[in-house]
Scaffold this motif. Structure first.
Motif, PDB file in Angstrom:
ATOM      1  N   HIS A   1      -3.553   7.386   2.522  1.00 39.84           N
ATOM      2  CA  HIS A   1      -2.711   7.952   1.466  1.00 39.84           C
ATOM      3  C   HIS A   1      -3.502   8.941   0.615  1.00 39.84           C
ATOM      4  CE1 HIS A   1       0.781   5.451   2.196  1.00 39.84           C
ATOM      5  NE2 HIS A   1       0.014   4.383   2.227  1.00 39.84           N
TER       6      HIS A   1
ATOM      7  N   ALA B   1       0.827  -1.205   0.000  1.00 44.33           N
ATOM      8  CA  ALA B   1       0.000   0.000   0.000  1.00 44.33           C
ATOM      9  C   ALA B   1       0.865   1.260   0.000  1.00 44.33           C
ATOM     10  CB  ALA B   1      -0.927  -0.011   1.217  1.00 44.33           C
TER      11      ALA B   1
ATOM     12  N   PHE C   1      -1.705   3.437  -1.934  1.00 44.16           N
ATOM     13  CA  PHE C   1      -3.056   2.878  -1.945  1.00 44.16           C
ATOM     14  C   PHE C   1      -3.681   3.018  -0.571  1.00 44.16           C
ATOM     15  CE2 PHE C   1      -6.228  -0.458  -1.745  1.00 44.16           C
ATOM     16  CZ  PHE C   1      -6.804  -0.434  -3.014  1.00 44.16           C
ATOM     17  N   GLY C   2      -4.985   3.332  -0.531  1.00 44.09           N
ATOM     18  CA  GLY C   2      -5.706   3.375   0.733  1.00 44.09           C
ATOM     19  C   GLY C   2      -6.131   4.764   1.132  1.00 44.09           C
TER      20      GLY C   2
ATOM     21  N   LEU D   1      -5.204  -2.634   3.620  1.00 45.91           N
ATOM     22  CA  LEU D   1      -5.240  -2.095   2.268  1.00 45.91           C
ATOM     23  C   LEU D   1      -6.243  -0.950   2.144  1.00 45.91           C
ATOM     24  CD1 LEU D   1      -5.035  -5.387   0.163  1.00 45.91           C
ATOM     25  CD2 LEU D   1      -3.221  -3.699   0.536  1.00 45.91           C
TER      26      LEU D   1
ATOM     27  N   GLY E   1      -4.687   1.915   3.962  1.00 49.42           N
ATOM     28  CA  GLY E   1      -3.356   2.351   3.556  1.00 49.42           C
ATOM     29  C   GLY E   1      -2.473   2.532   4.771  1.00 49.42           C
TER      30      GLY E   1
END
Length: 262
Positions: free
Chosen positions: A76, A67, A72-73, A148, A151
Motif C-alpha cells: 500500500h 490492512a 497498511f503495509g 500485515l 499489506g
C-alpha cells in the motif's frame, strides 16, 4: 459463496479425488493403514480448525481486510498496481512458509512441534492435515504478521490459503506419476515424489525439499534433493522414534512435544 466455503469445498473435493487416486495408483508399497491412521490424522485436522476459530481473533484473510481498510503495509505504501501486488504477496507468503518450515527443522522447540507431522510412519493424503495444534497456531500467527507487513490483498491471501491447503493434500498423496510428468512438474511445483523424500526416515533426506507447493525455493537455497538414496516405493518413512502403536494415538501426538526427541 464466501472464501471459507470455497476453501472447504475445494478441500473436500480434492481429498475425495486423491483418496480414490491413491487406491488406484499408489507409489509407495507400504500399507496405508487407513483404519488406524485416518481417524488420528483427520482428528488432528479437526482440532486444528477449532483452535484457529476459537483461539485467534483474526485469521490471515481478516488481517488482509484490516490492512486494506487502513492502507497498511509495504504494498500500500508503494502504491503497487493490484495485479503486481497480488503476485508479489503470493510469492512472498510462499517464501515465508518455506522459511518457517526450515526453521521448524533447525530449532529444537519448533522441531518438537513439527515432528508430530514427521512421525507418521506411512504417507498419504491424510498426512497433509497431521500437524500439532500449536504449530498451526504459530504458523497462522506468522502468516498474519507477513500479511500485515506486506499489506497483502484479501483476494491474494484467500488464493494463497486455498492453494496451500490443496497442495498439502497433493504433495503428501501416495500417488504414482510417470517419471517424465514428475520431472516436468518439478520445474515449478512440489510433486508427491519430491515431498516424499522429505519424509524419509534418513535425516539427510528429511532435511531437504522444504517447499510446500513451489519448488523454486529449494533449488535457490540449496535444499533440493532430486532423488533419495533408497527407492521411492520402498524407502522407510517417518522417524526412528515414536513408531510404536501407542505413540501414534491422538492423545499421544498432542503431548508428544513435551517428550525428548533425541
Amino acid at each position: 459463496m464466501n472464501q471459507a466455503a470455497v476453501r472447504l469445498l475445494t478441500f473436500l473435493s480434492l481429498l475425495a479425488l486423491l483418496a480414490m487416486a491413491e487406491y488406484r495408483w499408489p507409489q509407495h508399497a507400504a500399507s496405508p493403514m487407513r483404519q488406524r491412521r485416518w481417524p488420528v490424522n483427520f482428528g488432528l485436522g479437526a482440532i486444528n480448525v477449532l483452535c484457529l476459530r476459537l483461539l485467534l481473533p483474526w485469521l490471515a484473510v481478516d488481517a488482509a481486510f484490516w490492512a486494506r481498510q487502513k492502507d497498511f503495509g509495504l504494498l500500500h505504501l508503494l502504491h503497487v498496481a493490484p495485479w503486481a501486488a497480488a503476485a508479489i504477496a503470493f510469492v512472498a507468503l510462499d517464501l515465508t512458509i518455506y522459511t518457517q518450515h526450515r526453521l521448524m527443522h533447525r530449532i529444537e522447540i519448533l522441531w518438537r512441534l513439527h515432528r508430530v507431522h514427521h512421525t507418521d510412519i506411512a504417507l498419504d493424503v491424510s498426512s497433509g492435515v497431521r500437524f500439532h495444534p500449536l504449530e498451526i497456531l504459530l504458523s497462522m500467527g506468522i502468516k498474519i504478521v507477513a500479511v500485515l507487513l506486506l499489506g497483502a490483498s484479501p483476494a491474494a491471501v484467500a488464493a494463497f490459503e486455498i492453494v496451500l491447503s490443496s497442495f498439502s493434500l497433493i504433495t503428501h498423496a501416495n500417488l504414482r506419476l510417470s517419471s517424465r510428468l514428475d520431472a516436468a512438474l518439478r520445474w515449478v511445483f512440489v510433486t508427491p515424489d519430491m515431498h516424499r523424500i522429505h519424509h524419509s526416515v534418513r535425516p539427510e533426506a528429511h532435511d531437504t525439499n522444504y517447499g510446500f507447493h513451489i519448488s523454486w525455493w529449494d533449488r535457490l537455497f540449496g535444499s533440493y534433493l532430486p532423488q533419495p538414496q533408497l527407492a521411492q516405493d520402498t524407502m522407510p518413512l517417518g522417524l526412528t522414534i515414536f513408531r510404536e502403536d501407542q505413540a501414534q494415538g491422538l492423545a499421544a501426538l498432542l503431548i508428544q512435544p513435551a517428550k525428548q526427541w533425541h
